[in-house]
Scaffold this motif. Structure first.
Motif, mmCIF file in Angstrom:
data_model
loop_
_atom_site.group_PDB
_atom_site.id
_atom_site.type_symbol
_atom_site.label_atom_id
_atom_site.label_comp_id
_atom_site.label_asym_id
_atom_site.label_seq_id
_atom_site.Cartn_x
_atom_site.Cartn_y
_atom_site.Cartn_z
ATOM 1 N N LEU A 247 -42.633 140.294 10.331
ATOM 2 C CA LEU A 247 -42.483 140.511 8.895
ATOM 3 C C LEU A 247 -41.828 139.308 8.229
ATOM 4 O O LEU A 247 -42.270 138.853 7.165
ATOM 5 C CB LEU A 247 -41.640 141.769 8.650
ATOM 6 C CG LEU A 247 -42.344 143.117 8.850
ATOM 7 C CD1 LEU A 247 -41.340 144.265 8.766
ATOM 8 C CD2 LEU A 247 -43.449 143.326 7.817
ATOM 9 N N ARG A 250 -44.334 136.405 8.165
ATOM 10 C CA ARG A 250 -45.384 136.609 7.155
ATOM 11 C C ARG A 250 -44.843 136.342 5.756
ATOM 12 O O ARG A 250 -45.530 135.747 4.913
ATOM 13 C CB ARG A 250 -45.937 138.034 7.245
ATOM 14 C CG ARG A 250 -46.740 138.298 8.504
ATOM 15 C CD ARG A 250 -47.386 139.673 8.488
ATOM 16 N NE ARG A 250 -48.065 139.952 9.759
ATOM 17 C CZ ARG A 250 -48.927 140.935 9.937
ATOM 18 N NH1 ARG A 250 -49.230 141.764 8.940
ATOM 19 N NH2 ARG A 250 -49.494 141.119 11.123
ATOM 20 N N MET A 251 -43.631 136.772 5.510
ATOM 21 C CA MET A 251 -43.045 136.546 4.199
ATOM 22 C C MET A 251 -42.785 135.054 3.972
ATOM 23 O O MET A 251 -43.017 134.520 2.879
ATOM 24 C CB MET A 251 -41.744 137.331 4.073
ATOM 25 C CG MET A 251 -41.137 137.334 2.687
ATOM 26 S SD MET A 251 -42.168 138.137 1.441
ATOM 27 C CE MET A 251 -41.803 139.864 1.760
ATOM 28 N N ALA A 257 -45.920 136.365 -1.677
ATOM 29 C CA ALA A 257 -45.683 137.745 -1.241
ATOM 30 C C ALA A 257 -44.330 138.212 -1.749
ATOM 31 O O ALA A 257 -43.307 137.561 -1.515
ATOM 32 C CB ALA A 257 -45.746 137.833 0.280
ATOM 33 N N ILE A 260 -43.829 143.388 1.720
ATOM 34 C CA ILE A 260 -44.778 143.755 2.778
ATOM 35 C C ILE A 260 -44.291 145.047 3.408
ATOM 36 O O ILE A 260 -43.188 145.107 3.968
ATOM 37 C CB ILE A 260 -44.901 142.657 3.853
ATOM 38 C CG1 ILE A 260 -45.324 141.325 3.215
ATOM 39 C CG2 ILE A 260 -45.912 143.075 4.913
ATOM 40 C CD1 ILE A 260 -45.343 140.162 4.195
ATOM 41 N N THR A 262 -44.723 148.196 6.103
ATOM 42 C CA THR A 262 -45.350 148.655 7.337
ATOM 43 C C THR A 262 -45.734 150.129 7.203
ATOM 44 O O THR A 262 -45.321 150.809 6.264
ATOM 45 C CB THR A 262 -44.395 148.503 8.538
ATOM 46 O OG1 THR A 262 -43.261 149.369 8.345
ATOM 47 C CG2 THR A 262 -43.927 147.074 8.688
ATOM 48 N N LYS A 298 -53.651 143.206 -2.531
ATOM 49 C CA LYS A 298 -52.416 142.568 -3.026
ATOM 50 C C LYS A 298 -51.645 143.477 -3.983
ATOM 51 O O LYS A 298 -50.596 143.095 -4.488
ATOM 52 C CB LYS A 298 -52.756 141.249 -3.757
ATOM 53 C CG LYS A 298 -53.562 140.259 -2.923
ATOM 54 C CD LYS A 298 -52.779 139.729 -1.747
ATOM 55 C CE LYS A 298 -53.604 138.755 -0.915
ATOM 56 N NZ LYS A 298 -53.954 137.521 -1.622
ATOM 57 N N LYS A 352 -48.113 143.987 -0.337
ATOM 58 C CA LYS A 352 -49.121 144.225 0.698
ATOM 59 C C LYS A 352 -48.662 145.286 1.688
ATOM 60 O O LYS A 352 -47.466 145.496 1.886
ATOM 61 C CB LYS A 352 -49.429 142.910 1.433
ATOM 62 C CG LYS A 352 -50.040 141.844 0.527
ATOM 63 C CD LYS A 352 -50.484 140.620 1.306
ATOM 64 C CE LYS A 352 -49.332 139.751 1.702
ATOM 65 N NZ LYS A 352 -49.764 138.448 2.279
ATOM 66 N N ALA A 354 -48.991 146.181 5.605
ATOM 67 C CA ALA A 354 -49.334 145.574 6.899
ATOM 68 C C ALA A 354 -49.815 146.660 7.858
ATOM 69 O O ALA A 354 -49.085 147.096 8.753
ATOM 70 C CB ALA A 354 -48.132 144.834 7.468
#
Length: 725
Positions: A247, A250-251, A257, A260, A262, A298, A352, A354
């Motif tokens: 996480l 990805r950020m 972003a 995110i 989960t 998004k 987003k 994930a």
């Protein structure tokens, strides 16, 4: 126990503090009528906040077409004999309810296809150069659960090359004085174990303004600017180390972003109710969740926990407004997560889901009653979203998320009205003499007829759409040989599925009436309050169950009687929805029983992969929980603090460092009464007997009042007693 604890020097007593140095920053309140200056921001990447129109309209457009077809068919059922006002009402209610389930069905198809294709995001291997604060908000929860989970995750993360990029914060809003002191005791133990390995911190607010959202916002305004990201957990959350790191990576890799989310898997259910939820969420949930992630892209959503947030986006764009008026529709926004996600997207960051990221876990309510308590609070928060829907600048998909949240509770009254309207329609046809000849000239009478073949076909279509996501999830499970073998084979899975469908069908009408009652309660102006959630034992005395389900049983009997007035055939058709209401009390007792839940577990009925092969992080947290539970069995208490200078110093070092009172700010009744009681007290014993639990909880967080208490005599002297007498 106290003496033993104080033999080892505490990090706090050695000069360390329970929280790092503050770095104050502004988190402005957002307006729902206008956007803040500079928003929406310009994305760093040209495609940073762009979504595929094809994906979006392939799901939403399919749902609209499917709904239009079903509504047309329903109209055709009635049109054969002409539409009456009651039939128009049934048609409208059917349209609302069908549109609601059609979107989930079409998203489920997209989710199933995505899972079959198995496309995953490439693993990020870049080194983390950002800092992430992992937040664990808690409110009157069992400290052994919370601190064991934090210790386990913190130490596991510290063993990785990326451990330096994370700090851990337990943000307490606890008001119960016994729990508050147990939290401090547990924090002392946690600091001892993690010293030199992981950075863990603890702060208990003196006033839990705005509940969980206010708790996190308080952290942001005082410490948030020191961190690039916030990873928000819940008191029952556990997350794999690889998931936490993924996480953060990805950020870091996507500067556009903002959030995110989960999709957490439900774990550790001990009761039958919890096991039903676990099974459904594990095998049906990913189909809908993956489909949702596929089409919203998004413009995703936030579910309040097990998600990472860009601190800049959250602090600049997600300061929640205070809704005008009194609760339940005014005041602080209870279901803050949906609104925060909408505001972050409005400001120009992406949100987003994930769906491809596993290793995120949480627990679920153990009984129908606990679900009702939780849903009452969520219902109030979601209905508040009617005030947020017209907000300027929201993306239309964000508005759809808000509508979905609202409909998750309003759908129950709509379903109930549809059932009652259909029942009235049947009774009308049975008891009211039809008007065979109208006022207009006609050689033939007007017969009140329906297209029965079309109605039956529509019934099958509706059931297919309603149960579609379950069917998709089951198909994916049946063709997964490895999982089937772990769960005891396909026959055992079939038995689990039948059990889940039957129990869910019986519980559904009870929850429908619970949600209807919650909606009515809110419409009549009743606030939900804030009660801590039970997570382990769901049992209640039979007397309480009878009281709580009395109206559900009465409603079931009345509906059954109305069906009999028409025919036994109608009663048979309605029985799947009525049996649960008739058996509400024993059903509630059975599904909340740990013993019955264990019976099903022993036979691998409603089993999940996480139960059969428990994740190492979950097993480790459970083992450490036993350690904390034993250590806290003789926890700190107020007389112990007042009688031990070193322990009081430790308590003072852990205490939140906010000023006692800001000049000019209003003093709340609780605060004023607690102050008066402390300053007027003659001794510690009488004061402790006089303070309520809530007042004592406040006093424990106030250094001046604690020092005053410490200087009071333990009890009245004999001379004082004589004087008083």
């Amino acid at each position: 126990m106290t003496h033993k604890l104080l033999e080892t020097p505490s990090p706090a007593l050695a000069g360390d503090t329970a929280m790092p140095p503050e770095r104050p920053a502004d988190m402005p309140t957002q307006s729902l009528k206008s956007l803040s200056e500079g928003f929406p921001r310009t994305p760093i990447s040209p495609s940073g906040v762009k979504s595929s129109a094809f994906k979006r309209w392939s799901v939403v457009g399919s749902a609209l077409l499917l709904s239009a077809f079903a509504i047309y068919e329903m109209r055709g059922v009635f049109l054969l004999g002409g539409l009456t006002p009651l039939e128009y009402l049934v048609l409208v209610l059917f349209a609302i309810n069908f549109c609601w389930i059609a979107l989930a069905f079409c998203a489920g198809i997209a989710g199933m296809i995505s899972i079959i294709r198995g496309k995953k995001s490439a693993a990020e291997q870049v080194e983390l150069n950002t800092r992430t604060a992992i937040l664990m908000p808690t409110y009157n929860e069992s400290p052994d659960r919370v601190f064991a989970a934090v210790e386990t995750m913190a130490l596991a993360l510290a063993d990785t090359p990326d451990g330096h990029a994370f700090d851990w914060f337990i943000l307490s809003d606890t008001t119960d004085p016994e729990v508050a002191l147990a939290e401090e005791h547990a924090f002392w133990l946690l600091r001892e174990v993690t010293a030199g390995k992981a950075r863990v911190y603890y702060r208990r607010r003196r006033k839990n303004v705005a509940r969980k959202a206010g708790n996190v916002a308080d952290f942001c305004r005082r410490w948030g600017s020191s961190y690039d990201h916030l990873l928000v957990l819940d008191a029952d959350s556990v997350m794999e180390t690889s998931t936490i790191v993924s996480l953060a990576r990805r950020m870091q890799a996507d500067p556009d972003a903002g959030l995110i989310q989960t999709i957490p898997a439900l774990i550790k259910g001990t009761t039958l109710m919890a096991r039903v939820q676990q099974f459904a969420a594990r095998f049906y949930g990913p189909v809908i969740g993956t489909g949702l992630a596929w089409w919203v892209q998004k413009e995703g959503n936030f579910w309040g926990h097990n998600a990472i947030i860009r601190t800049e986006a959250f602090m600049k764009a997600a300061g929640l407004p205070h809704l005008s008026g009194k609760p339940p529709f005014g005041g602080h926004i209870l279901s803050h997560d949906f609104v925060e996600a909408a505001l972050i997207r409005r400001a120009g960051w992406s949100v987003k889901i994930a769906a491809d990221l596993y290793g995120s876990y949480e627990e679920c309510p153990p009984s129908i009653i606990d679900m009702a308590v939780r849903d009452r609070r969520w219902c109030q928060g979601n209905l508040q979203h009617t005030r947020v829907l017209p907000a300027k600048g929201l993306h239309w998909v964000s508005r759809m998320h808000l509508v979905t949240g609202i409909m998750s509770y309003l759908s129950s009254p709509f379903w109930l009205m549809l059932i009652l309207s259909g029942l009235l329609l049947a009774l009308q046809a049975h008891y009211i003499r039809p008007e065979y000849f109208s006022d207009q000239f006609s050689l033939y009478p007007t017969w009140p007829v329906m297209d029965s073949d079309r109605a039956l076909r529509l019934f099958y279509i509706t059931m297919g759409v309603l149960f579609g996501p379950k069917i998709f999830g089951l198909l994916l499970l049946v063709f997964d040989n490895k999982t089937c073998k772990a769960l005891g084979g396909r026959l055992r899975i079939a038995l689990s599925t039948i059990t889940e469908v039957i129990l869910s069908a019986m519980i559904a009408p009870i929850m429908m009436f619970i949600h209807c009652g919650a909606v009515l309660s809110i419409l009549f102006g009743r606030d939900s309050g804030w009660s801590p959630q039970r997570r382990d034992d769901g049992s209640l005395p039979w007397k309480d169950l009878i009281y709580r389900h009395r109206w559900h049983m009465i409603a079931g009997l009345l509906l059954g009687y109305a069906a009999i007035l028409d025919s036994l055939t109608l009663l048979a058709w309605m029985s799947p929805a009525l049996v649960g209401l008739w058996l509400a009390v024993p059903l509630s007792a059975a599904t909340a029983s740990g013993l019955i839940g264990q019976w099903f577990k022993d036979r691998k009925i409603l089993a999940t992969p996480e139960e059969v092969n428990e994740p190492a992080i979950v097993a480790a947290a459970s083992a450490r929980r036993e350690y904390y539970a034993e250590a806290l069995s003789e926890s700190w208490n107020v007389p112990m603090l007042l009688g031990n200078t070193e322990l009081m110093a430790l308590h003072m070092s852990i205490m939140d460092k906010l000023p006692t009172h800001v000049p000019g700010s209003p003093i709340e009744p609780l605060e004023a009464i607690a102050r008066v009681k402390v300053h007027e007290a003659q001794c510690q014993t009488s004061l402790l007997a006089l303070l309520s639990r809530q007042e004592l909880g406040y006093v424990l967080g106030n250094p001046l009042l604690m020092k005053h208490m410490q200087h009071l005599p333990e009890a009245y002297a004999d001379d004082d007693l004589v004087t008083i007498c």
